[in-house]
Design a protein around this motif. Structure first.
Motif, PDB file in Angstrom:
ATOM      1  N   UNK A  16      82.313  48.448  -0.078  1.00 34.97           N
ATOM      2  CA  UNK A  16      80.866  48.482  -0.299  1.00 34.97           C
ATOM      3  C   UNK A  16      80.325  49.878  -0.009  1.00 34.97           C
ATOM      4  N   UNK A  17      80.796  50.489   1.043  1.00 34.68           N
ATOM      5  CA  UNK A  17      80.355  51.837   1.401  1.00 34.68           C
ATOM      6  C   UNK A  17      80.718  52.839   0.306  1.00 34.68           C
ATOM      7  N   UNK A  18      81.916  52.718  -0.236  1.00 38.24           N
ATOM      8  CA  UNK A  18      82.341  53.588  -1.333  1.00 38.24           C
ATOM      9  C   UNK A  18      81.416  53.417  -2.536  1.00 38.24           C
ATOM     10  N   UNK A  19      81.109  52.166  -2.858  1.00 35.90           N
ATOM     11  CA  UNK A  19      80.234  51.883  -3.999  1.00 35.90           C
ATOM     12  C   UNK A  19      78.841  52.463  -3.775  1.00 35.90           C
ATOM     13  N   UNK A  20      78.318  52.309  -2.577  1.00 36.23           N
ATOM     14  CA  UNK A  20      76.987  52.851  -2.269  1.00 36.23           C
ATOM     15  C   UNK A  20      76.972  54.362  -2.442  1.00 36.23           C
ATOM     16  N   UNK A  21      78.012  55.043  -1.963  1.00 40.77           N
ATOM     17  CA  UNK A  21      78.094  56.498  -2.103  1.00 40.77           C
ATOM     18  C   UNK A  21      78.089  56.909  -3.574  1.00 40.77           C
ATOM     19  N   UNK A  22      78.867  56.214  -4.378  1.00 45.43           N
ATOM     20  CA  UNK A  22      78.940  56.514  -5.813  1.00 45.43           C
ATOM     21  C   UNK A  22      77.591  56.295  -6.485  1.00 45.43           C
ATOM     22  N   UNK A  23      76.969  55.174  -6.188  1.00 42.50           N
ATOM     23  CA  UNK A  23      75.685  54.853  -6.812  1.00 42.50           C
ATOM     24  C   UNK A  23      74.576  55.796  -6.363  1.00 42.50           C
ATOM     25  N   UNK A  24      74.620  56.238  -5.113  1.00 43.34           N
ATOM     26  CA  UNK A  24      73.626  57.197  -4.631  1.00 43.34           C
ATOM     27  C   UNK A  24      73.747  58.542  -5.344  1.00 43.34           C
ATOM     28  N   UNK A  31      85.378  50.639 -12.750  1.00 42.19           N
ATOM     29  CA  UNK A  31      85.674  49.214 -12.958  1.00 42.19           C
ATOM     30  C   UNK A  31      86.613  48.663 -11.904  1.00 42.19           C
ATOM     31  N   UNK A  32      87.599  49.449 -11.505  1.00 43.31           N
ATOM     32  CA  UNK A  32      88.567  48.982 -10.505  1.00 43.31           C
ATOM     33  C   UNK A  32      87.871  48.664  -9.180  1.00 43.31           C
ATOM     34  N   UNK A  33      86.968  49.536  -8.757  1.00 39.01           N
ATOM     35  CA  UNK A  33      86.236  49.308  -7.512  1.00 39.01           C
ATOM     36  C   UNK A  33      85.316  48.103  -7.644  1.00 39.01           C
ATOM     37  N   UNK A  34      84.657  48.016  -8.773  1.00 44.50           N
ATOM     38  CA  UNK A  34      83.764  46.876  -9.021  1.00 44.50           C
ATOM     39  C   UNK A  34      84.539  45.561  -8.983  1.00 44.50           C
ATOM     40  N   UNK A  35      85.702  45.529  -9.611  1.00 37.28           N
ATOM     41  CA  UNK A  35      86.530  44.320  -9.621  1.00 37.28           C
ATOM     42  C   UNK A  35      87.002  43.937  -8.220  1.00 37.28           C
ATOM     43  N   UNK A  36      87.395  44.945  -7.432  1.00 35.53           N
ATOM     44  CA  UNK A  36      87.827  44.668  -6.053  1.00 35.53           C
ATOM     45  C   UNK A  36      86.681  44.079  -5.232  1.00 35.53           C
ATOM     46  N   UNK A  37      85.497  44.653  -5.398  1.00 35.59           N
ATOM     47  CA  UNK A  37      84.338  44.162  -4.646  1.00 35.59           C
ATOM     48  C   UNK A  37      84.020  42.732  -5.045  1.00 35.59           C
ATOM     49  N   UNK A  38      84.051  42.453  -6.333  1.00 37.41           N
ATOM     50  CA  UNK A  38      83.775  41.084  -6.800  1.00 37.41           C
ATOM     51  C   UNK A  38      84.746  40.087  -6.198  1.00 37.41           C
ATOM     52  N   UNK A  39      86.030  40.405  -6.256  1.00 35.52           N
ATOM     53  CA  UNK A  39      87.017  39.442  -5.757  1.00 35.52           C
ATOM     54  C   UNK A  39      86.922  39.269  -4.246  1.00 35.52           C
ATOM     55  N   UNK A  40      86.706  40.353  -3.523  1.00 39.19           N
ATOM     56  CA  UNK A  40      86.614  40.264  -2.067  1.00 39.19           C
ATOM     57  C   UNK A  40      85.298  39.658  -1.595  1.00 39.19           C
ATOM     58  N   UNK A  53      80.289  29.709  -2.816  1.00 35.88           N
ATOM     59  CA  UNK A  53      80.798  30.453  -3.966  1.00 35.88           C
ATOM     60  C   UNK A  53      79.746  30.543  -5.076  1.00 35.88           C
ATOM     61  N   UNK A  54      78.973  29.484  -5.245  1.00 33.10           N
ATOM     62  CA  UNK A  54      77.934  29.487  -6.274  1.00 33.10           C
ATOM     63  C   UNK A  54      76.872  30.542  -5.988  1.00 33.10           C
ATOM     64  N   UNK A  55      76.455  30.619  -4.753  1.00 33.66           N
ATOM     65  CA  UNK A  55      75.459  31.618  -4.370  1.00 33.66           C
ATOM     66  C   UNK A  55      76.036  33.024  -4.484  1.00 33.66           C
ATOM     67  N   UNK A  56      77.292  33.162  -4.117  1.00 36.06           N
ATOM     68  CA  UNK A  56      77.951  34.462  -4.251  1.00 36.06           C
ATOM     69  C   UNK A  56      78.007  34.884  -5.712  1.00 36.06           C
ATOM     70  N   UNK A  57      78.348  33.963  -6.605  1.00 41.25           N
ATOM     71  CA  UNK A  57      78.396  34.273  -8.034  1.00 41.25           C
ATOM     72  C   UNK A  57      77.026  34.729  -8.532  1.00 41.25           C
ATOM     73  N   UNK A  61      76.190  38.450 -10.126  1.00 39.11           N
ATOM     74  CA  UNK A  61      75.558  38.626 -11.436  1.00 39.11           C
ATOM     75  C   UNK A  61      74.289  39.460 -11.314  1.00 39.11           C
ATOM     76  N   UNK A  62      73.524  39.201 -10.295  1.00 39.20           N
ATOM     77  CA  UNK A  62      72.292  39.958 -10.065  1.00 39.20           C
ATOM     78  C   UNK A  62      72.609  41.437  -9.792  1.00 39.20           C
ATOM     79  N   UNK A  63      73.609  41.697  -8.973  1.00 40.49           N
ATOM     80  CA  UNK A  63      73.989  43.068  -8.661  1.00 40.49           C
ATOM     81  C   UNK A  63      74.514  43.789  -9.901  1.00 40.49           C
TER      82      UNK A  63
END
Length: 70
Positions: A16-24, A31-40, A53-57, A61-63
């Motif tokens: 998540x921290x890596x993703x935040x840095x990239x987005x900032x 895609x690889x990072x996004x996929x890892x975050x989704x699965x974890x 799991x439903x709320x997580x999904x 989707x919102x993110x």
């Protein structure tokens, strides 16, 4: 949290921290990072936060909608 649960939770938080840095930097999320975050996120939300799991999904989707609109 103990042992493997703590290690896995820390790994997820690092992703998540890596993703935040990239987005900032206003760069696209790899895609690889996004996929890892989704699965974890399913595991993390269920085990650590107690979110279904439903709320997580719905949250994923919102993110995805937010990041694709940037």
């Amino acid at each position: 949290m103990y042992g493997e649960v703590k290690k896995r939770a820390q790994h997820y938080e690092d992703l998540i921290s890596q993703a935040e840095d990239i987005l900032l930097r206003k760069e696209p999320l790899p895609n690889e990072l996004s996929d890892k975050i989704k699965s974890e996120s399913f595991w993390y939300n269920k085990v650590v936060l107690g979110i279904s799991e439903e709320e997580t999904q719905r949250m994923i989707e919102e993110a995805c909608n937010v990041t694709s609109n940037q």
